[in-house]
Design a protein around this motif. Structure first.
Motif, PDB file in Angstrom:
ATOM      1  N   ILE A 142       0.860  -1.184   0.000  1.00  0.00           N
ATOM      2  CA  ILE A 142       0.000   0.000   0.000  1.00  0.00           C
ATOM      3  C   ILE A 142       0.896   1.234   0.000  1.00  0.00           C
ATOM      4  N   ASP A 143       1.755   1.329   1.005  1.00  0.00           N
ATOM      5  CA  ASP A 143       2.651   2.482   1.117  1.00  0.00           C
ATOM      6  C   ASP A 143       4.035   2.085   1.613  1.00  0.00           C
ATOM      7  N   SER A 144       4.083   1.235   2.630  1.00  0.00           N
ATOM      8  CA  SER A 144       5.340   0.835   3.252  1.00  0.00           C
ATOM      9  C   SER A 144       5.758  -0.559   2.782  1.00  0.00           C
ATOM     10  N   LYS A 145       7.059  -0.823   2.761  1.00  0.00           N
ATOM     11  CA  LYS A 145       7.542  -2.157   2.397  1.00  0.00           C
ATOM     12  C   LYS A 145       7.000  -3.224   3.344  1.00  0.00           C
ATOM     13  N   ASP A 146       6.774  -2.855   4.600  1.00  0.00           N
ATOM     14  CA  ASP A 146       6.241  -3.823   5.561  1.00  0.00           C
ATOM     15  C   ASP A 146       4.828  -4.278   5.200  1.00  0.00           C
ATOM     16  N   ASP A 147       4.146  -3.537   4.332  1.00  0.00           N
ATOM     17  CA  ASP A 147       2.818  -3.974   3.884  1.00  0.00           C
ATOM     18  C   ASP A 147       2.891  -5.325   3.180  1.00  0.00           C
ATOM     19  N   PHE A 148       4.031  -5.613   2.568  1.00  0.00           N
ATOM     20  CA  PHE A 148       4.169  -6.896   1.866  1.00  0.00           C
ATOM     21  C   PHE A 148       4.017  -8.075   2.825  1.00  0.00           C
ATOM     22  N   MET A 149       4.299  -7.833   4.098  1.00  0.00           N
ATOM     23  CA  MET A 149       4.168  -8.901   5.085  1.00  0.00           C
ATOM     24  C   MET A 149       2.715  -9.345   5.242  1.00  0.00           C
ATOM     25  N   ILE A 150       1.767  -8.484   4.895  1.00  0.00           N
ATOM     26  CA  ILE A 150       0.352  -8.860   4.932  1.00  0.00           C
ATOM     27  C   ILE A 150       0.099 -10.004   3.957  1.00  0.00           C
ATOM     28  N   LEU A 151       0.701  -9.914   2.775  1.00  0.00           N
ATOM     29  CA  LEU A 151       0.541 -10.970   1.779  1.00  0.00           C
ATOM     30  C   LEU A 151       1.234 -12.251   2.231  1.00  0.00           C
ATOM     31  N   LEU A 152       2.396 -12.107   2.850  1.00  0.00           N
ATOM     32  CA  LEU A 152       3.094 -13.287   3.370  1.00  0.00           C
ATOM     33  C   LEU A 152       2.326 -13.918   4.524  1.00  0.00           C
ATOM     34  N   ASP A 153       1.655 -13.099   5.321  1.00  0.00           N
ATOM     35  CA  ASP A 153       0.807 -13.646   6.390  1.00  0.00           C
ATOM     36  C   ASP A 153      -0.340 -14.468   5.802  1.00  0.00           C
ATOM     37  N   PHE A 154      -0.907 -14.021   4.696  1.00  0.00           N
ATOM     38  CA  PHE A 154      -1.941 -14.813   4.028  1.00  0.00           C
ATOM     39  C   PHE A 154      -1.371 -16.162   3.593  1.00  0.00           C
ATOM     40  N   GLU A 155      -0.152 -16.142   3.111  1.00  0.00           N
ATOM     41  CA  GLU A 155       0.485 -17.368   2.621  1.00  0.00           C
ATOM     42  C   GLU A 155       0.870 -18.302   3.766  1.00  0.00           C
ATOM     43  N   ASN A 156       1.424 -17.739   4.832  1.00  0.00           N
ATOM     44  CA  ASN A 156       1.888 -18.576   5.948  1.00  0.00           C
ATOM     45  C   ASN A 156       2.009 -17.707   7.196  1.00  0.00           C
ATOM     46  N   LYS A 157       0.903 -17.534   7.894  1.00  0.00           N
ATOM     47  CA  LYS A 157       0.846 -16.621   9.038  1.00  0.00           C
ATOM     48  C   LYS A 157       1.884 -16.965  10.101  1.00  0.00           C
ATOM     49  N   GLY A 158       1.978 -18.236  10.456  1.00  0.00           N
ATOM     50  CA  GLY A 158       2.876 -18.622  11.535  1.00  0.00           C
ATOM     51  C   GLY A 158       4.335 -18.361  11.224  1.00  0.00           C
ATOM     52  N   LYS A 159       4.708 -18.519   9.977  1.00  0.00           N
ATOM     53  CA  LYS A 159       6.110 -18.376   9.581  1.00  0.00           C
ATOM     54  C   LYS A 159       6.600 -16.938   9.699  1.00  0.00           C
ATOM     55  N   TYR A 160       5.714 -15.987   9.448  1.00  0.00           N
ATOM     56  CA  TYR A 160       6.144 -14.587   9.367  1.00  0.00           C
ATOM     57  C   TYR A 160       5.617 -13.718  10.507  1.00  0.00           C
ATOM     58  N   LYS A 161       4.951 -14.327  11.460  1.00  0.00           N
ATOM     59  CA  LYS A 161       4.378 -13.569  12.566  1.00  0.00           C
ATOM     60  C   LYS A 161       5.460 -12.757  13.284  1.00  0.00           C
ATOM     61  N   GLY A 162       5.220 -11.459  13.422  1.00  0.00           N
ATOM     62  CA  GLY A 162       6.131 -10.587  14.154  1.00  0.00           C
ATOM     63  C   GLY A 162       7.363 -10.152  13.388  1.00  0.00           C
ATOM     64  N   LYS A 163       7.520 -10.612  12.155  1.00  0.00           N
ATOM     65  CA  LYS A 163       8.711 -10.273  11.381  1.00  0.00           C
ATOM     66  C   LYS A 163       8.467  -9.038  10.516  1.00  0.00           C
ATOM     67  N   SER A 164       9.514  -8.252  10.348  1.00  0.00           N
ATOM     68  CA  SER A 164       9.464  -7.104   9.450  1.00  0.00           C
ATOM     69  C   SER A 164       9.938  -7.525   8.065  1.00  0.00           C
ATOM     70  N   PHE A 165       9.675  -6.677   7.094  1.00  0.00           N
ATOM     71  CA  PHE A 165      10.011  -7.018   5.713  1.00  0.00           C
ATOM     72  C   PHE A 165      11.512  -7.190   5.516  1.00  0.00           C
ATOM     73  N   ASN A 166      11.838  -8.203   4.732  1.00  0.00           N
ATOM     74  CA  ASN A 166      13.212  -8.421   4.295  1.00  0.00           C
ATOM     75  C   ASN A 166      13.147  -8.890   2.845  1.00  0.00           C
ATOM     76  N   TYR A 167      14.016  -8.358   2.014  1.00  0.00           N
ATOM     77  CA  TYR A 167      13.967  -8.718   0.595  1.00  0.00           C
ATOM     78  C   TYR A 167      14.135 -10.220   0.370  1.00  0.00           C
ATOM     79  N   ILE A 168      14.801 -10.894   1.280  1.00  0.00           N
ATOM     80  CA  ILE A 168      15.004 -12.332   1.118  1.00  0.00           C
ATOM     81  C   ILE A 168      13.681 -13.090   1.129  1.00  0.00           C
ATOM     82  N   PHE A 169      12.655 -12.515   1.779  1.00  0.00           N
ATOM     83  CA  PHE A 169      11.345 -13.170   1.829  1.00  0.00           C
ATOM     84  C   PHE A 169      10.714 -13.286   0.440  1.00  0.00           C
ATOM     85  N   LEU A 170      11.134 -12.428  -0.488  1.00  0.00           N
ATOM     86  CA  LEU A 170      10.582 -12.475  -1.846  1.00  0.00           C
ATOM     87  C   LEU A 170      10.906 -13.792  -2.540  1.00  0.00           C
TER      88      LEU A 170
END
Length: 290
Positions: A110-138
């Motif tokens: 939406i605006d911040s890079k951390d917004d991408f974590m919302i999509l990763l949470d949809f994919e695997n909530k437990g894996k990314y819970k509490g984590k901030s965005f990192n390019y390696i997650f792509l």
């Protein structure tokens, strides 16, 4: 599976391929009301609008129905930057019921890079819970992106010395009377003030978009009136980034033509857009692309 920037036909192809390669007996599509998709599937498909995701009439029934033979399509449901928002949490309960999920979105943030974590949470909530965005997650998940390259061109609008003085007085008045109000009201009010000075630049043979209908001209639409593709000149940007992103998606515009004065608020608008674009482009540069 996360797919970003695809059009309707491209998304249909992704769904077709997934269904042909997996034993799915029903699909559920979570979507936002302004962008309801329509997928052709051999199996039954049920559509659940974003606002209904939290409703009891869906929640408990879907939790009972969804199993490892169900596919969930999350289509354009990144509607707030709050990762803990109730609607997201309810969606996670559904998504945790099955390994079969396709997440579609128009922009990766939406605006911040951390917004991408919302999509990763949809994919695997437990894996990314509490984590901030990192390019390696792509590259940690099955993610592919079709870049939506957006640029901004300014159309200069001259203002007088008197206009500048009135703008400075308006700015001083807003700061002096802010009190306990939201500080964001100041740039919003200043942009409307600057927008009023742009009326003389409006041409009858062009289409424009503004924050509201204050100009009372048939060729100047408000953002909530934009219903299809078009080439619009922007008088005021929408103060919410999400709504501005929706405008770009609905209009199909890849180049924003912005009426721009020399007032400081227009400089802020242009700079903020440039920063948003840089965040988008940085993700595109690191991701697996179509």
């Amino acid at each position: 599976m996360i797919r970003i920037g695809l059009g309707p036909k491209e998304k249909q192809k992704v769904v077709d391929e997934y269904l042909s390669n997996n034993n799915i007996n029903k699909a559920y599509c979570l979507y936002y009301r302004d962008f309801k998709p329509s997928y052709k599937t051999d199996c039954e498909i049920e559509y659940v609008e974003y606002a209904d995701i939290i409703m009891y009439k869906y929640f408990y029934r879907l939790l009972e129905e969804i199993d490892d033979k169900k596919l969930i399509i999350v289509d354009g449901c990144m509607r707030t930057q709050n990762r803990s928002e109730l609607t997201y949490n309810c969606a996670h309960h559904y998504l945790n019921q099955t390994p079969h999920k396709i997440i579609f979105e128009h922009f990766p943030i939406i605006d911040s890079k951390d917004d991408f974590m919302i999509l990763l949470d949809f994919e695997n909530k437990g894996k990314y819970k509490g984590k901030s965005f990192n390019y390696i997650f792509l590259h940690d998940e099955d993610i592919k992106i079709k870049p939506r390259k957006i640029k901004l061109n300014t159309i200069p609008v001259e203002i007088s010395e008197k206009d500048f003085e009135n703008y400075e007085k308006k700015k001083e008045y807003l700061f002096d009377n802010l009190g306990n109000k939201d500080p964001n009201t100041i740039p919003r009010e200043l942009q409307l003030f600057a927008g009023n000075l742009k009326k003389k630049a409006i041409k009858p043979d062009k289409l424009y978009v503004a924050r509201n209908k204050r100009f009372k001209l048939d060729n100047v639409l408000a953002y909530n009136e934009i219903a299809g593709k078009g080439d619009y000149i922007v008088i005021d940007t929408h103060y919410r980034r999400l709504n501005m992103n929706d405008f770009l998606r609905i209009s199909g515009m890849s180049t924003i033509k912005y009426l721009c004065t020399t007032l400081s608020i227009d400089n802020v608008i242009v700079n903020e857009f440039s920063k948003w674009k840089a965040r988008l482009d940085a993700i595109y540069a690191q991701a697996s692309l179509y």
